[in-house]
Design an enzyme around this catalytic site. Structure first.
Site, mmCIF file in Angstrom:
data_model
loop_
_atom_site.group_PDB
_atom_site.id
_atom_site.type_symbol
_atom_site.label_atom_id
_atom_site.label_comp_id
_atom_site.label_asym_id
_atom_site.label_seq_id
_atom_site.Cartn_x
_atom_site.Cartn_y
_atom_site.Cartn_z
ATOM 1 N N CYS A 43 -34.612 33.061 67.349
ATOM 2 C CA CYS A 43 -34.007 34.001 65.666
ATOM 3 C C CYS A 43 -33.844 33.049 64.968
ATOM 4 O O CYS A 43 -33.694 32.659 63.777
ATOM 5 C CB CYS A 43 -33.117 35.028 65.771
ATOM 6 S SG CYS A 43 -32.323 35.637 64.386
ATOM 7 N N CYS A 48 -35.587 34.159 62.157
ATOM 8 C CA CYS A 48 -34.688 35.304 61.296
ATOM 9 C C CYS A 48 -33.796 33.983 60.405
ATOM 10 O O CYS A 48 -34.076 33.678 58.775
ATOM 11 C CB CYS A 48 -33.529 36.211 61.855
ATOM 12 S SG CYS A 48 -33.893 37.470 63.311
ATOM 13 N N LYS A 51 -35.833 31.588 58.594
ATOM 14 C CA LYS A 51 -36.888 32.379 57.684
ATOM 15 C C LYS A 51 -36.090 33.027 56.367
ATOM 16 O O LYS A 51 -36.674 32.307 54.893
ATOM 17 C CB LYS A 51 -37.536 33.522 58.200
ATOM 18 C CG LYS A 51 -37.762 34.230 57.157
ATOM 19 C CD LYS A 51 -36.884 35.750 56.595
ATOM 20 C CE LYS A 51 -36.305 35.894 57.035
ATOM 21 N NZ LYS A 51 -36.723 37.328 58.241
ATOM 22 N N TYR A 182 -43.343 42.861 58.949
ATOM 23 C CA TYR A 182 -42.112 42.048 59.204
ATOM 24 C C TYR A 182 -42.412 40.753 58.180
ATOM 25 O O TYR A 182 -42.061 40.080 57.315
ATOM 26 C CB TYR A 182 -41.779 41.444 59.704
ATOM 27 C CG TYR A 182 -40.781 42.865 59.582
ATOM 28 C CD1 TYR A 182 -38.931 43.074 59.450
ATOM 29 C CD2 TYR A 182 -40.806 44.090 60.729
ATOM 30 C CE1 TYR A 182 -38.419 44.120 59.420
ATOM 31 C CE2 TYR A 182 -40.390 44.773 61.388
ATOM 32 C CZ TYR A 182 -39.032 45.344 60.440
ATOM 33 O OH TYR A 182 -37.857 46.043 60.573
ATOM 34 N N GLU A 186 -43.283 39.331 54.548
ATOM 35 C CA GLU A 186 -42.001 37.852 54.278
ATOM 36 C C GLU A 186 -42.216 36.185 53.896
ATOM 37 O O GLU A 186 -42.384 36.201 52.463
ATOM 38 C CB GLU A 186 -40.796 37.543 55.097
ATOM 39 C CG GLU A 186 -39.854 38.688 55.653
ATOM 40 C CD GLU A 186 -38.885 38.320 56.527
ATOM 41 O OE1 GLU A 186 -38.177 39.390 56.606
ATOM 42 O OE2 GLU A 186 -39.463 38.345 57.243
ATOM 43 N N ARG A 203 -55.449 44.683 57.676
ATOM 44 C CA ARG A 203 -56.280 45.381 58.062
ATOM 45 C C ARG A 203 -56.041 47.426 57.353
ATOM 46 O O ARG A 203 -57.713 47.814 57.521
ATOM 47 C CB ARG A 203 -56.672 45.683 59.314
ATOM 48 C CG ARG A 203 -55.301 46.407 60.471
ATOM 49 C CD ARG A 203 -55.703 45.865 61.523
ATOM 50 N NE ARG A 203 -54.619 46.362 62.235
ATOM 51 C CZ ARG A 203 -54.826 46.501 64.002
ATOM 52 N NH1 ARG A 203 -55.064 45.567 64.479
ATOM 53 N NH2 ARG A 203 -53.535 46.546 64.737
ATOM 54 N N THR A 319 -32.984 41.101 66.436
ATOM 55 C CA THR A 319 -32.385 40.975 66.930
ATOM 56 C C THR A 319 -30.750 41.559 67.108
ATOM 57 O O THR A 319 -30.244 41.287 68.376
ATOM 58 C CB THR A 319 -31.591 39.200 66.056
ATOM 59 O OG1 THR A 319 -32.939 38.316 65.641
ATOM 60 C CG2 THR A 319 -30.205 38.415 67.034
ATOM 61 N N HIS A 444 -18.695 50.352 39.104
ATOM 62 C CA HIS A 444 -20.053 50.533 38.006
ATOM 63 C C HIS A 444 -20.259 48.928 37.265
ATOM 64 O O HIS A 444 -18.404 48.822 36.983
ATOM 65 C CB HIS A 444 -19.935 51.155 37.252
ATOM 66 C CG HIS A 444 -20.376 51.873 35.578
ATOM 67 N ND1 HIS A 444 -22.022 52.019 36.012
ATOM 68 C CD2 HIS A 444 -20.278 51.010 34.783
ATOM 69 C CE1 HIS A 444 -22.178 52.030 34.311
ATOM 70 N NE2 HIS A 444 -21.679 51.250 33.970
ATOM 71 N N GLU A 449 -24.397 52.091 43.091
ATOM 72 C CA GLU A 449 -24.251 52.831 42.074
ATOM 73 C C GLU A 449 -24.916 54.153 42.235
ATOM 74 O O GLU A 449 -24.971 55.035 42.592
ATOM 75 C CB GLU A 449 -22.874 53.127 41.194
ATOM 76 C CG GLU A 449 -23.934 52.949 40.031
ATOM 77 C CD GLU A 449 -23.187 52.691 38.592
ATOM 78 O OE1 GLU A 449 -21.995 52.997 38.615
ATOM 79 O OE2 GLU A 449 -23.367 51.401 37.935
HETATM 80 P P1 NDP Z 1 -45.548 43.594 62.893
HETATM 81 O O1 NDP Z 1 -45.131 44.381 64.388
HETATM 82 O O2 NDP Z 1 -44.508 43.918 62.187
HETATM 83 O O3 NDP Z 1 -47.221 43.067 62.696
HETATM 84 C C1 NDP Z 1 -48.382 42.661 62.876
HETATM 85 C C2 NDP Z 1 -48.829 43.360 61.798
HETATM 86 O O4 NDP Z 1 -50.323 42.897 61.901
HETATM 87 C C3 NDP Z 1 -49.714 44.691 61.123
HETATM 88 O O5 NDP Z 1 -49.489 44.921 60.215
HETATM 89 C C4 NDP Z 1 -50.154 44.878 61.661
HETATM 90 O O6 NDP Z 1 -51.221 46.389 61.415
HETATM 91 C C5 NDP Z 1 -51.461 43.967 62.005
HETATM 92 N N1 NDP Z 1 -52.323 42.922 63.102
HETATM 93 C C6 NDP Z 1 -51.893 43.469 64.515
HETATM 94 N N2 NDP Z 1 -52.903 42.687 65.072
HETATM 95 C C7 NDP Z 1 -53.970 42.585 64.487
HETATM 96 C C8 NDP Z 1 -55.160 41.946 64.381
HETATM 97 N N3 NDP Z 1 -56.086 41.953 65.482
HETATM 98 N N4 NDP Z 1 -55.961 41.893 62.831
HETATM 99 C C9 NDP Z 1 -55.409 42.110 61.880
HETATM 100 N N5 NDP Z 1 -54.714 42.342 61.799
HETATM 101 C C10 NDP Z 1 -53.471 42.440 63.036
HETATM 102 O O7 NDP Z 1 -45.736 41.448 63.309
HETATM 103 P P2 NDP Z 1 -44.738 40.638 63.116
HETATM 104 O O8 NDP Z 1 -46.056 39.433 63.344
HETATM 105 O O9 NDP Z 1 -45.168 40.743 61.373
HETATM 106 O O10 NDP Z 1 -43.532 40.520 63.291
HETATM 107 C C11 NDP Z 1 -43.363 40.529 65.097
HETATM 108 C C12 NDP Z 1 -41.738 40.764 65.161
HETATM 109 O O11 NDP Z 1 -41.024 40.290 64.337
HETATM 110 C C13 NDP Z 1 -41.776 42.281 63.907
HETATM 111 O O12 NDP Z 1 -42.134 43.515 65.195
HETATM 112 C C14 NDP Z 1 -40.352 42.660 63.706
HETATM 113 O O13 NDP Z 1 -39.483 43.363 64.901
HETATM 114 C C15 NDP Z 1 -39.725 41.070 63.977
HETATM 115 N N6 NDP Z 1 -40.186 40.607 62.890
HETATM 116 C C16 NDP Z 1 -38.282 40.915 62.048
HETATM 117 C C17 NDP Z 1 -38.114 40.908 61.142
HETATM 118 C C18 NDP Z 1 -36.852 40.874 60.438
HETATM 119 O O14 NDP Z 1 -36.129 42.311 60.949
HETATM 120 N N7 NDP Z 1 -36.546 41.784 59.069
HETATM 121 C C19 NDP Z 1 -38.621 39.185 59.810
HETATM 122 C C20 NDP Z 1 -39.696 38.963 60.720
HETATM 123 C C21 NDP Z 1 -40.192 39.695 61.753
HETATM 124 P P3 NDP Z 1 -50.934 47.239 61.823
HETATM 125 O O15 NDP Z 1 -49.763 48.136 61.268
HETATM 126 O O16 NDP Z 1 -52.696 48.167 61.276
HETATM 127 O O17 NDP Z 1 -50.994 47.682 63.552
#
Ligand code: NDP
Length: 455
Positions: A43, A48, A51, A182, A186, A203, A319, A444, A449
């Site tokens: 984080c 976080c 980012k 996420y 982002e 995908r 986090t 307002h 609101e």
């Molecule tokens: P996520 O699990 O959020 O998303 C992974 C993405 O990759 C999904 O769209 C998934 O598709 C896709 N995917 C998975 N495997 C493959 C593959 N083999 N080929 C192609 N696409 C694939 O992971 P992130 O990496 O974005 O983030 C990791 C973690 O970090 C999250 O779980 C989140 O909790 C945390 N995080 C939180 C943030 C916040 O609070 N703002 C910011 C950044 C990270 P599908 O949906 O089809 O499974």
């Protein structure tokens, strides 16, 4: 007090591990923590915090563009990526120092090195400057987090993960992101805001699976309006490195036959628990199918003195959730008050542009669980944008159980959504009804609101 060297040995000094260490120490336990990489964990270092700084940096593009509508005439300012990254790195170093100070101040002993369990009560730490050390502990907490996971397609070695995105030496002209979670969403917004041509490849039919569908559709529209090329239902089959292709040194071959050229490709396809070589198997700790440590509601593994919190348990990988799990654990272990973790109605935000935030059930989840659901929504142009050529519209949505009137979910896409939803999360968690929302007087003019004036 026990006969062991420590009452609690924590592996991993991220947010969860540090909070658990300090709280256990506060209860009088003798605590040590081992960290092999960076204090503050993902984080603080590659998650976080940096980012959000990059999101802020890219947001200036909008501010400068919109300023003209308010009478400010200015040349388009130049952007310096190297200066941003230098400043960001300095801030992260400052935060690392704060984490060190927090542990020192609490009297928690810090081992800077890689820890490994030899048995459920013995930890071996390999430190660069201190050789091998062996210590014993009554209780062990594993809080080592997770690591980016990339699919093994041809050419994947040319891709970067979010870890490297924070340290790129220069901004490419064209940037590709694979993944619709996420991180993918982002970073697509960050690099587009900073002036790159961005393509996001996902995908499935619509990114951000798990969030409210209407909000996801609206975000996709807004991102397209900002010029981000969203390729849904697309998979990258291979990555080709091209000599002499200048900035577009990579070509992504998609399953439909299309190709996307770019200078960098970021894979954000999820993260995996960092359990390799921790000695967990030798201790008999049961892992789940994604390698996560399987724990009960108190964060206890199947081995009675080994506990785990945060991403390594792959429950709700956020986090603040790891911090909550840490606090519950120290109460359970040392506060005389067994405290199960509470993963209900956790507010969350995606720092996309515009950002989205949510607490509670999506419309789809609510309709599946409740007999009758009322949905209140408002789409509007935020006041600040009315003097600009930015046509962005915000969307707010309340999901209500008709029988009880209880607000089951609150969702927002638009400027300040994370700040607004954080406040509403208190009300939703307390079980507020739509009537309670209506009884609150509006401030307002604000975007917030809208939530108390929905009809
Ligand atoms: P996520 O699990 O959020 O998303 C992974 C993405 O990759 C999904 O769209 C998934 O598709 C896709 N995917 C998975 N495997 C493959 C593959 N083999 N080929 C192609 N696409 C694939 O992971 P992130 O990496 O974005 O983030 C990791 C973690 O970090 C999250 O779980 C989140 O909790 C945390 N995080 C939180 C943030 C916040 O609070 N703002 C910011 C950044 C990270 P599908 O949906 O089809 O499974």
């Amino acid at each position: 007090m026990t006969d062991y060297d420590y009452d609690l040995f924590v592996i991993g000094a991220g947010y969860g591990g540090v909070r658990a260490s300090r709280m256990a120490d506060g209860h009088g336990a003798r605590v040590a923590v081992a960290e092999e990489r960076y204090l503050g964990g993902t984080c603080v270092n590659v998650g976080c915090v940096p980012k959000k700084l990059l999101v802020c940096a890219s947001g200036f593009a909008d501010h400068y563009r919109e300023a003209a509508g308010f009478g400010w005439a200015a040349e388009q300012p130049a952007f310096d990526w190297a200066r941003l990254i230098g400043n960001k790195n300095r801030e992260i170093e400052r935060l690392n120092g704060i984490y060190r100070g927090l542990l020192d101040g609490a009297g928690v002993e810090l081992f800077e090195g890689r820890a490994r369990l030899l048995d459920p009560h013995t930890v071996e730490i390999e430190a660069a400057d201190d050789g091998l050390r062996r210590v014993t502990a009554d209780q062990v907490l594993v809080a080592v987090g997770s690591w980016p996971d990339m699919p093994p397609i041809p050419g994947i070695e040319h891709a970067i993960s979010s870890n490297e995105a924070f340290y790129l030496e220069r901004l490419p002209e064209r940037f590709a992101v694979v993944g619709g979670g996420y991180i993918g969403v982002e970073f697509a917004g960050i690099f587009a805001g900073l002036g790159c041509d961005v393509t996001l490849i996902y995908r499935g039919p619509l990114f951000l699976r798990g969030f409210d569908e209407e909000i996801r559709v609206h975000l996709a529209d807004e991102m397209r309006t900002r010029g981000i090329d969203l390729r849904f239902d697309s998979r990258v089959e291979s990555i080709e490195q091209r000599a002499g292709a200048g900035d577009d040194r990579l070509r992504l071959h998609l399953d439909g036959g299309d190709a996307v050229d770019c200078g960098e490709v970021l894979y954000a396809t999820g993260r995996r628990p960092l359990v390799a070589d921790l000695g967990l198997a030798d201790c008999g700790v049961v892992l789940g199918e994604n390698g996560e440590i399987v724990v009960d509601e108190y964060s206890r593994s199947n081995v009675p003195n080994i506990w785990a919190i945060g991403d390594v348990t792959n429950r709700l990988n956020l986090t603040p959730v790891a911090i909550h799990e840490a606090m519950c654990l120290s109460r359970t272990l040392y506060g005389g008050e067994p405290t199960p973790v509470d993963h209900e109605s956790v507010a969350t935000a995606v720092f996309s542009q515009p950002p989205l935030a949510a607490v509670g059930l999506t419309e789809e989840e609510a309709r599946a669980r409740y007999d009758e659901v009322d949905v209140y929504r408002s789409r509007f142009r935020p006041l600040k944008l009315t003097l600009t050529d930015n046509q962005e519209r915000a969307l707010v949505k309340l999901i209500v159980d008709r029988a009880s009137g209880r607000v089951l979910g609150a969702h927002m896409l638009g400027a300040d959504a994370p700040e607004i939803i954080q406040g509403l999360a208190v009300a939703v968690k307390m079980g507020a009804t739509k009537d309670d929302f209506d009884a609150a007087m509006a401030i307002h003019p604000t975007s917030a609101e809208e939530f108390v004036t929905l009809r």
